[in-house]
Design an enzyme around this catalytic site. Structure first.
Site, PDB file in Angstrom:
ATOM      1  N   HIS A 138      -3.849  -4.685  -0.163  1.00  0.00           N
ATOM      2  CA  HIS A 138      -3.458  -5.224   1.141  1.00  0.00           C
ATOM      3  C   HIS A 138      -3.448  -6.748   1.092  1.00  0.00           C
ATOM      4  O   HIS A 138      -4.488  -7.376   1.189  1.00  0.00           O
ATOM      5  CB  HIS A 138      -4.430  -4.732   2.225  1.00  0.00           C
ATOM      6  CG  HIS A 138      -4.224  -3.294   2.548  1.00  0.00           C
ATOM      7  ND1 HIS A 138      -3.284  -2.867   3.454  1.00  0.00           N
ATOM      8  CD2 HIS A 138      -4.809  -2.180   2.066  1.00  0.00           C
ATOM      9  CE1 HIS A 138      -3.300  -1.554   3.529  1.00  0.00           C
ATOM     10  NE2 HIS A 138      -4.217  -1.106   2.689  1.00  0.00           N
ATOM     11  N   CYS A 158       0.830  -1.202   0.000  1.00  0.00           N
ATOM     12  CA  CYS A 158       0.000   0.000   0.000  1.00  0.00           C
ATOM     13  C   CYS A 158       0.871   1.262   0.000  1.00  0.00           C
ATOM     14  O   CYS A 158       1.595   1.491  -0.946  1.00  0.00           O
ATOM     15  CB  CYS A 158      -0.987  -0.023   1.172  1.00  0.00           C
ATOM     16  SG  CYS A 158      -2.342   1.156   0.940  1.00  0.00           S
ATOM     17  N   GLU A 174      -2.592  -8.678   3.334  1.00  0.00           N
ATOM     18  CA  GLU A 174      -3.013  -9.209   4.637  1.00  0.00           C
ATOM     19  C   GLU A 174      -4.518  -9.112   4.840  1.00  0.00           C
ATOM     20  O   GLU A 174      -5.045  -9.629   5.821  1.00  0.00           O
ATOM     21  CB  GLU A 174      -2.255  -8.478   5.755  1.00  0.00           C
ATOM     22  CG  GLU A 174      -2.693  -7.042   6.037  1.00  0.00           C
ATOM     23  CD  GLU A 174      -2.210  -6.018   5.012  1.00  0.00           C
ATOM     24  OE1 GLU A 174      -1.621  -6.401   3.988  1.00  0.00           O
ATOM     25  OE2 GLU A 174      -2.451  -4.820   5.236  1.00  0.00           O
TER      26      GLU A 174
END
Lengths: 195, 252
Positions: free
Chosen positions: A177, A77, A179
């Site tokens: 992202h 990001c 994650e």
């Protein structure tokens, strides 16, 4: 495996640590130059605003250290945007590891800013995306983007194509992202850790 | 193509989900982490946790819950409910919340939106706005669970919130909430056209078609609901398949 997550008060760090934990991996959150230099893999997450992130990196001398690293490196990001040369966001000078300038999404009817939500990846061209299909979805939240260039290894469109992921030598970075992108994001993180 | 998001909302009290959750195969329906993980597996795009705890331990239990959710969940989630200070927001974000929504505190002191956006970035600051319709004034902003009229016009307040730095508007129609008659299409559309940030529509979802309508007729970016998901009346996957058939981009 010795994984360092760069600590520069860049936000969102805990989610990245948890994502590694779900893979059974423990990472070190650190700004220590020796620990970073000695790591096998480097993760560079980030959220928030570019100029204040750069200020923090400079305060820690990380703006000098990061470009010299040679092990596999993954920006996430804002951590991707910071690898460029310049950002329109408060006119910030960036790390200059990759030759792109970060610009704001233009106002366009029907296209809200931030670009927030799940968008599909296209034009995948990197081992980072092994096992993925074109059109797999990942989660984005950003108002600024890196244009498509020779360094682009995946694209997304909003409405025009932009860099969803970039690479230069050992420096890999993704705008979305990993994650927070479900099993697709986990696979990308695993692929990176195998590089 | 950016997809429309489907967001189940979990009400939390003292670290547990409230409202009867009837889910087959879920050992402990009061465990928010288990419920969240189940929604993520079924294809929810995001989750919202709305904390209604009103005790002194509120902050501690909420932060602990956020940490547990972030540990398990690999999709984004927003936390809201009585959040009023920069310190509250910081603790939630540091422990893994992706976004924090503020409501009454922003109405009491709108500068808070700017302070939070400057400190943490607009992308993680959601302004939740509760609105109710009356003949005389149109759509007004309410607080205290929809009982107190602030006298603010809904569209004007949402526009102000976005101008001050909110990265998303979570718009709940108190007039529609619980009715299952569908989302409030007129005010959702009006807010969506008035702001340049994403709008999450909430309140009134009762059928698959209600979601199609809010995306096609009111340009919502996301649809949020609670009980229809919790009671299994609508499955996330079936909903998304319906939306795709209607030509709405969704992540399946």
């Amino acid at each position: 495996m010795n994984i360092a997550v760069i600590d520069y008060k860049g936000g969102n760090v805990q989610s990245v640590l948890f994502a590694l934990e779900r893979l059974g991996l423990q990472a070190t959150l650190t700004a220590d130059h020796n620990l970073i230099r000695g790591a096998d893999k480097i993760l560079f997450p980030g959220e928030g605003e570019a100029s204040s992130a750069m200020r923090e990196l400079r305060a820690q001398g990380l703006d000098q250290l990061l470009p010299t690293l040679t092990q596999p490196f993954l920006g996430i990001c804002l951590g991707m945007q910071l690898l460029g040369r310049h950002s329109q966001e408060n006119d910030a000078e960036l790390l200059g590891i990759l030759p792109f300038d970060v610009v704001r999404f233009p106002e366009a009817a029907g296209y809200k800013v931030p670009h927030m939500g799940w968008n599909n990846l296209q034009q995948l061209r990197s081992p980072l995306f092994a096992g993925l299909r074109e059109e797999d979805y990942v989660y984005f939240v950003h108002s600024y983007y890196a244009p498509v260039g020779d360094y682009t290894i995946a694209e997304a469109a909003y409405p025009a194509p932009f860099s969803a992921a970039v690479q230069h030598e050992n420096f890999y970075a993704v705008q979305f992202h990993t994650e927070k992108s479900g099993p697709v994001g986990t696979r990308i993180l695993e692929n990176f850790l195998k590089l | 193509m950016l997809t429309k998001r489907i967001i189940p909302c979990l009400d939390i009290k003292d670290g547990r989900t409230v409202k009867g959750v009837r889910f087959e195969g879920l050992r402990d329906a009061g465990d928010p982490v288990a419920l969240a993980a189940r929604y993520a597996r079924e294809g929810a795009d995001e989750l919202v946790f709305l904390d209604i705890t009103a005790t002194n331990q509120k902050r501690t239990t909420l932060v602990a819950l956020v940490r547990e959710v972030a540990r398990e969940l690999d999709i984004p989630f927003t936390v809201g409910g009585g959040i009023g200070t920069v310190q509250d927001v910081e603790a939630l974000l540091l422990n893994g919340a992706d976004k924090v929504s503020i409501n009454s505190a922003a109405l009491a002191r709108p500068e808070l939106i700017e302070e939070l956006a400057r400190r943490f970035g607009s992308q993680c600051i959601v302004v939740a706005a509760d609105t109710r319709y009356n003949e005389a004034d149109g759509w007004q902003i309410y607080t205290r669970a929809g009982t107190h009229n602030t006298g603010r016009d809904a569209v004007q307040w949402c526009r102000e919130a976005a101008d001050r730095g909110a990265g998303e508007i979570l718009l709940t129609s108190m007039s529609n909430d619980g009715t299952k008659d569908g989302f409030a299409l007129d005010i959702t559309g009006a807010v969506s056209r008035a702001v340049s940030v994403p709008v999450v529509a909430s309140g009134g979802a009762g059928s698959l078609q209600d979601f199609t309508n809010v995306f096609q007729q009111a340009q919502a970016d996301a649809g949020l609901a609670a009980s229809i998901f919790h009671f299994g009346e609508i499955g996330i996957r079936a909903l998304k398949e319906h939306l795709r058939q209607d030509g709405i981009p969704v992540r399946l």
